[in-house]
Design a protein around this motif. Structure first.
Motif, short mmCIF file in Angstrom:
data_model
loop_
_atom_site.label_atom_id
_atom_site.label_comp_id
_atom_site.label_asym_id
_atom_site.label_seq_id
_atom_site.Cartn_x
_atom_site.Cartn_y
_atom_site.Cartn_z
N ASN A 71 94.03 -6.27 -7.39
CA ASN A 71 92.81 -6.31 -8.21
C ASN A 71 92.04 -7.62 -7.95
OD1 ASN A 71 91.01 -5.43 -10.22
ND2 ASN A 71 92.02 -6.78 -11.70
N ASN A 100 88.42 -7.75 -6.25
CA ASN A 100 87.30 -8.43 -6.92
C ASN A 100 86.69 -9.49 -6.00
OD1 ASN A 100 87.39 -6.95 -9.23
ND2 ASN A 100 88.43 -8.51 -10.47
N ALA A 101 87.58 -10.25 -5.30
CA ALA A 101 87.08 -11.31 -4.42
C ALA A 101 86.16 -10.70 -3.35
CB ALA A 101 88.26 -12.04 -3.77
N LYS A 111 84.63 -7.66 -3.61
CA LYS A 111 83.48 -6.99 -4.24
C LYS A 111 82.42 -8.00 -4.67
CE LYS A 111 84.28 -4.91 -8.24
NZ LYS A 111 84.73 -3.87 -9.17
N TYR A 112 82.85 -9.13 -5.25
CA TYR A 112 81.87 -10.08 -5.79
C TYR A 112 81.45 -11.17 -4.80
CZ TYR A 112 82.84 -7.59 -10.06
OH TYR A 112 82.97 -6.58 -10.98
N ASP A 134 87.36 -17.01 -3.52
CA ASP A 134 86.29 -16.40 -2.70
C ASP A 134 85.07 -17.30 -2.69
OD1 ASP A 134 84.34 -15.71 -4.85
OD2 ASP A 134 86.00 -14.42 -5.56
N VAL A 159 79.62 -14.63 -5.74
CA VAL A 159 78.52 -14.91 -6.69
C VAL A 159 78.94 -15.82 -7.84
CG1 VAL A 159 77.28 -12.78 -6.18
CG2 VAL A 159 79.05 -12.77 -7.95
N GLY A 160 80.23 -15.88 -8.11
CA GLY A 160 80.71 -16.70 -9.23
C GLY A 160 80.39 -16.06 -10.59
N ILE A 210 85.92 -12.97 -19.98
CA ILE A 210 86.11 -12.25 -18.72
C ILE A 210 87.35 -11.35 -18.73
CG2 ILE A 210 87.50 -13.62 -17.07
CD1 ILE A 210 83.86 -12.66 -16.62
N ALA A 228 80.32 -8.97 -17.67
CA ALA A 228 79.32 -10.03 -17.45
C ALA A 228 78.02 -9.40 -16.93
CB ALA A 228 79.88 -11.10 -16.52
N ALA A 246 77.77 -7.90 -13.99
CA ALA A 246 78.12 -7.11 -12.80
C ALA A 246 77.31 -5.82 -12.69
CB ALA A 246 79.61 -6.80 -12.80
N GLY A 265 82.34 -0.68 -11.16
CA GLY A 265 83.54 -1.18 -11.83
C GLY A 265 83.59 -0.74 -13.27
N THR A 266 84.74 -1.00 -13.92
CA THR A 266 84.95 -0.55 -15.30
C THR A 266 85.14 -1.71 -16.28
OG1 THR A 266 87.30 -0.45 -14.87
CG2 THR A 266 86.06 1.60 -14.63
N GLY A 274 90.07 -4.01 -14.98
CA GLY A 274 91.08 -4.57 -14.06
C GLY A 274 91.69 -5.85 -14.57
N LEU A 275 90.88 -6.82 -14.96
CA LEU A 275 91.42 -8.12 -15.38
C LEU A 275 92.17 -8.01 -16.71
CD1 LEU A 275 88.65 -10.71 -14.40
CD2 LEU A 275 90.85 -10.30 -13.31
N PHE A 290 90.66 -17.20 -8.72
CA PHE A 290 91.56 -16.62 -9.72
C PHE A 290 93.00 -16.94 -9.36
CE2 PHE A 290 87.80 -14.41 -10.91
CZ PHE A 290 87.97 -14.01 -12.24
P1 ADP Z 1 85.41 -4.78 -12.83
O1 ADP Z 1 85.52 -5.56 -11.55
O2 ADP Z 1 85.82 -3.37 -12.68
O3 ADP Z 1 84.08 -4.93 -13.47
P2 ADP Z 1 87.40 -6.60 -13.80
O4 ADP Z 1 88.17 -6.55 -15.08
O5 ADP Z 1 88.20 -6.67 -12.57
O6 ADP Z 1 86.41 -5.37 -13.87
O7 ADP Z 1 86.45 -7.86 -13.86
C1 ADP Z 1 85.71 -8.09 -15.03
C2 ADP Z 1 84.43 -8.83 -14.67
O8 ADP Z 1 84.78 -10.14 -14.21
C3 ADP Z 1 83.65 -8.26 -13.57
O9 ADP Z 1 82.78 -7.23 -14.02
C4 ADP Z 1 82.90 -9.42 -13.00
O10 ADP Z 1 81.73 -9.66 -13.76
C5 ADP Z 1 83.86 -10.57 -13.24
N1 ADP Z 1 84.66 -10.91 -12.02
C6 ADP Z 1 85.93 -10.60 -11.77
N2 ADP Z 1 86.34 -11.14 -10.58
C7 ADP Z 1 85.29 -11.80 -10.09
C8 ADP Z 1 85.07 -12.59 -8.89
N3 ADP Z 1 86.03 -12.78 -7.98
N4 ADP Z 1 83.85 -13.15 -8.73
C9 ADP Z 1 82.88 -12.97 -9.65
N5 ADP Z 1 83.01 -12.25 -10.78
C10 ADP Z 1 84.21 -11.67 -11.00
#
Ligand code: ADP
Length: 511
Positions: A411, A415-416, A418-419, A443, A446-447, A456, A463, A465, A472-473, A476-477, A503
């Motif tokens: 995950n 995320n790394a 995807k973002y 990564d 975008v931060g 988060i 956020a 996203a 995304g949902t 994951g986190l 992370f």
């Molecule tokens: P999802 O990715 O499905 O939206 P996650 O629970 O994995 O759900 O992440 C929650 C939110 O945290 C994301 O929607 C995103 O805004 C932020 N996020 C997670 N990982 C990263 C990352 N590596 N860089 C930037 N934002 C991140």
């Protein structure tokens, strides 16, 4: 006495009787005050009665003087009537003499009665009696008899001198008695004046004392009763105005103590109830928010793969394609199916986590190879990224569920990728750190804006996203944190908007 001293006195009085019930305090205070005021008035009455007796004494002096002057008048009558009788021989003067002779004993008796309490004056009165008696019996009566026989003998110079001598002695004695009474009278007048002044001072002092006692009692009542009641009223107004943190000092007489205790208990329970209501409200608001998040996520996330599956499958059903195209379309359908399946799996995971039904295996294994393998799989799908994985030489041995821990790591990696849509380096570090196994995925994406960072790990929270077009949902986190913590570990991150995120999670090192 200054008002402040009176106040302090009142406060001391009321604090001395703190433990007594209010009723007893007021009763004791009223009783004590009545006794003190009665004593003050008794003192004033005593002074007044002194004043009256000194006035009586003055009146007595006047009586003594009047009685002495009356005796003097009778003596004068004796002398003048006898003298005129001897000169004129008129029986009128003889009868006057007889009248005066009858009058002097009662006049003397009146003087004796009035001066009986003064030994010196009593002696003077006795002497007066003796002189008058001898004047009447040894001079008056014998010379009247002589006059009847020889008027010239009675009128002779020797006889006249003898009468004048005796009368002069009586007058001297009368003057002395009047003078002594005068002295006594002025002494009594002076002492009466003094006593009158004293009586007035004592009376004023008694009245001032009574007024002060009333003042002290009023202060005592104000401090012991009115003030605490006002405090309670003010506290009740504050509570009514919404300040439920209001508390009153639990002190004072028994009834007031009970009242403030009950007040504080009421305020506490109101405050507690309010806090509970606010918490419930917040929960309701949060679940409402989550519900709408869930609806929009489900509708958005499910619709895209479903549209792909339906579109490509109906295309395949309607038309004939060469084998290569048909295969490409089938691969798209398969990928979208996979995506749907992993979405369903994510929702199921959350449901399992929340109902506590997630089951974790307990295996001893090295995380190092897992980190490498997973990065290779994901790296194959991310051509724009360069993966830099380093796991060190020492085994990263942990005790736990390899599949679930791989899910957490995957995950973070996904995320790394995807973002950081522009690509860049994804750095993975696996190392031993302070007796724990620490995995870090960094990564150059975008931060995360600082204002969103605290939420988060919250379920469904994404956020910015979605607005930025990332699928995304937001689950994951949240699930990852549950899995890491269920292994006795910690998870966290640091992030700089525009520069990337890092992370990490830590698990206890298995020995
Ligand atoms: P999802 O990715 O499905 O939206 P996650 O629970 O994995 O759900 O992440 C929650 C939110 O945290 C994301 O929607 C995103 O805004 C932020 N996020 C997670 N990982 C990263 C990352 N590596 N860089 C930037 N934002 C991140």
């Amino acid at each position: 006495m200054s008002p402040r001293v009176v106040q302090r006195l009142g406060r001391r009085l009321s604090s001395a009787s703190l433990s007594l019930p209010l009723l007893s305090r007021v009763l004791i205070g009223s009783f004590g005050l009545s006794v003190l005021v009665a004593a003050a008035f008794a003192l004033a009455l005593l002074a007044m009665s002194d004043l009256r007796s000194s006035t009586n004494v003055q009146a007595h002096s006047k009586d003594v003087s009047t009685a002495t002057l009356e005796l003097e008048r009778v003596v004068n009558d004796l002398e003048s009537s006898l003298r005129y009788y001897f000169i004129t021989g008129s029986p009128r003067f003889l009868s006057s003499w007889r009248e005066a002779r009858r009058s002097w004993p009662p006049a003397l008796e009146a003087v004796e009665r009035l001066v009986a309490s003064q030994p010196a004056q009593a002696a003077q009165a006795r002497q007066l009696g003796a002189l008058t008696h001898s004047y009447v019996t040894e001079y008056g009566l014998p010379f009247i008899d002589i006059y009847k026989v020889s008027p010239d003998t009675a009128r002779s110079a020797d006889a006249t001198r003898e009468g004048a001598r005796r009368i002069s002695q009586i007058r001297q004695e009368l003057t002395a008695l009047l003078a002594s009474e005068d002295n006594l009278a002025s002494a009594r007048a002076a002492s009466a004046k003094r006593e009158a002044a004293q009586a007035v001072s004592v009376g004023i002092a008694a009245l001032v004392l009574a007024a002060l006692l009333l003042l002290v009692f009023a202060v005592f009542l104000a401090h012991g009763v009115v003030r605490p009641v006002r405090l309670v009223a003010a506290g009740a107004s504050r509570v009514a105005a919404g300040d439920l943190s209001t508390r009153l000092p639990e002190q004072g007489a028994a009834e007031l103590h009970e009242l403030t205790e009950a007040f504080n208990a009421m305020a506490r329970s109101l405050e507690h109830g309010k806090r509970e209501l606010e918490a419930q409200n917040e929960q309701l608001r949060q679940s409402e928010r989550m519900k709408s998040e869930l609806v929009s996520i489900v509708s958005h996330e499910l619709r895209t793969p479903l549209a792909g599956i339906l579109g490509y499958s109906s295309l395949l059903l309607k038309r004939e394609f060469d084998e290569e195209d048909a295969r490409r379309y089938l691969e798209v359908i398969n990928a979208q199916g996979q995506r749907l399946s992993s979405l369903v799996e994510e929702f199921l995971d959350v449901e399992r986590v929340e109902s506590g039904r997630i089951e974790l295996k307990e295996e001893l294994f090295d995380l190092g190879p897992l980190l490498q393998d997973e990065a290779r799989v994901i790296g194959a799908e991310a051509p724009k990224h360069r993966f830099d994985v380093s796991v060190g030489d020492r085994p990263l041995r942990v005790l736990g569920d390899p599949d679930r821990l791989a899910q957490v790591y995957a995950n973070l990696l996904a995320n790394a990728v995807k973002y950081s849509p522009e690509g860049g380096v994804i750095e993975v570090r696996g190392a031993l750190h302070n007796g724990a196994v620490r995995i870090q995925v960094r990564d150059e994406g975008v931060g995360i804006p600082p204002e969103h960072q605290p939420r988060i790990f919250t379920k469904f929270f994404r956020a910015e996203a979605r607005e930025s077009g990332f699928a995304g949902t937001g689950l994951g986190l949240a699930v990852s944190r549950y899995i890491v913590e269920a292994h006795g570990g910690r998870i966290g991150f640091s992030s700089t908007p525009g520069a990337g995120s890092s992370f990490w999670f830590e698990l206890p090192l298995a020995v």
